[in-house]
Motif scaffolding. Structure first.
Motif, PDB file in Angstrom:
ATOM      1  N   ALA A 197       0.832  -1.202   0.000  1.00 20.25           N
ATOM      2  CA  ALA A 197       0.000   0.000   0.000  1.00 20.25           C
ATOM      3  C   ALA A 197       0.870   1.256   0.000  1.00 20.25           C
ATOM      4  N   TYR A 198       1.936   1.226   0.766  1.00 18.68           N
ATOM      5  CA  TYR A 198       2.876   2.361   0.809  1.00 18.68           C
ATOM      6  C   TYR A 198       3.416   2.645  -0.595  1.00 18.68           C
ATOM      7  N   ALA A 199       3.832   1.595  -1.299  1.00 22.00           N
ATOM      8  CA  ALA A 199       4.351   1.769  -2.651  1.00 22.00           C
ATOM      9  C   ALA A 199       3.267   2.258  -3.599  1.00 22.00           C
ATOM     10  N   ALA A 200       2.041   1.757  -3.437  1.00 21.37           N
ATOM     11  CA  ALA A 200       0.944   2.193  -4.306  1.00 21.37           C
ATOM     12  C   ALA A 200       0.651   3.670  -4.111  1.00 21.37           C
ATOM     13  N   HIS A 201       0.673   4.143  -2.876  1.00 16.38           N
ATOM     14  CA  HIS A 201       0.403   5.560  -2.630  1.00 16.38           C
ATOM     15  C   HIS A 201       1.570   6.434  -3.094  1.00 16.38           C
ATOM     16  N   GLN A 202       2.783   5.946  -3.003  1.00 17.32           N
ATOM     17  CA  GLN A 202       3.909   6.685  -3.572  1.00 17.32           C
ATOM     18  C   GLN A 202       3.723   6.835  -5.088  1.00 17.32           C
ATOM     19  N   SER A 203       3.312   5.744  -5.736  1.00 15.02           N
ATOM     20  CA  SER A 203       3.103   5.781  -7.184  1.00 15.02           C
ATOM     21  C   SER A 203       1.978   6.740  -7.552  1.00 15.02           C
TER      22      SER A 203
END
Length: 320
Positions: A214-220
């Motif tokens: 989720a952290y990576a998805a929100h960064q993207s």
């Protein structure tokens, strides 16, 4: 300690929709007494929902008492129809719920595929709808995706919508698109910060793996809005130096609660963004709404018929 000017509240869950209860259809762009320009889109959406209702009814009839999963999904689908058909004369909508001609008794897998297909049809109509209806369509599409997941559809479907390439048209100038995008960007900055807190309080297990994803998805997603704003000629809002959490997070239970809070709040951000953006950019916001709704579900948030929209229909007023 960060100075107050560099701190903002992580209060995504406090965002609310305020709709005046005037007794008219809040999803329509028609002027009083005039034709509804959204009518063709609304009729297509109602027809697609009728097909879903027929499939649910056929499978419910075939399964008999084994309906614990299907009945709530069917009830939500009926709510979708009511919202999409609100204000349209009954004679204009063609088939009534459950009366379209079935193509045979569906299985749970074919019903999941139909939910996914219906979600895509809603997204395909976003550009042809007025802003309020586009917002409703995006919300209902997210609900269709939740239904498909509940029925066993693969988690990686449908394919996320690509980021559109901005064109120098009046509808896509910084003066109209940028303010809404800046709000979404600020929300993603807060989500990235929040997931840093979430991950730090989870054990090294599947939940932490989910938090990392989720952290990576929100960064993207944050990077997507930054690029789009830059292309539109606007300066992306930077992240704040720190964010005040909505409640203390000291253990895994608090971390899970924060993750749920973040994703649920973002569904409201993205439902509003669909209505605020020019038509070419709506699919990206609608896809973000869907993804947040799916993540909120995985973190344990209760499902709602209209992700991101607390109250899609006006409450009738009582005469004095």
């Amino acid at each position: 300690m960060q100075p107050p000017s560099r701190r903002t509240f992580l209060a995504l869950g406090l965002l609310t929709l305020t709709t005046a209860c005037t007794g008219h259809d809040p999803t329509s762009t028609a002027t009083p007494g005039g034709p509804d320009p959204d009518l063709p889109v609304r009729l297509r959406a109602v027809a697609a929902t009728d097909t879903l209702l027929t499939a649910y009814d056929a499978l419910l009839a075939a399964l008999g008492a084994q309906t614990a999963l299907l009945q709530p999904l069917r009830a939500e689908t009926a709510q979708h129809r009511a919202a999409l058909a609100y204000g349209i004369p009954a004679a204009s909508t063609g088939a009534t719920p459950g009366t379209a001609s079935p193509t045979g008794t569906p299985t749970q897998a074919t019903l999941a595929a139909l939910e996914r297909q219906t979600a895509q049809s809603r997204l395909a109509d976003l550009g042809a709808a007025g802003p309020p209806l586009a917002r409703l369509l995006a919300s209902v599409a997210a609900a269709n995706a939740l239904h498909a997941a509940a029925l066993g559809a693969p988690a990686d479907q449908p394919t996320p919508a690509p980021t559109p390439t901005p064109t120098p048209t009046p509808a896509a100038t910084p003066g109209t698109a940028a303010p809404a995008l800046q709000k979404a960007l600020s929300a993603e900055h807060a989500a990235v910060y929040g997931y840093g807190v979430v991950g730090a309080h989870l054990p090294e297990d599947q939940q932490r793996t989910d938090a990392r994803a989720a952290y990576a998805a929100h960064q993207s997603q944050r990077d997507t809005w930054q690029r789009l704003l830059s292309t539109l000629g606007a300066t992306p809002t930077p992240a704040a130096g720190g964010y005040q959490l909505p409640f203390p997070v000291t253990d895994p239970a608090g971390a899970t609660k924060l993750a749920t809070h973040l994703e649920t709040g973002l569904t409201t951000v993205y439902a509003d963004l669909v209505a605020d953006l020019p038509a070419p950019h709506r699919p990206t916001a609608a896809t973000a709404l869907r993804d947040c709704a799916l993540r909120a579900h995985r973190w344990g948030a209760p499902d709602t018929p209209f992700p991101g929209i607390p109250d899609p229909l006006p409450t009738p007023t009582t005469p004095n």
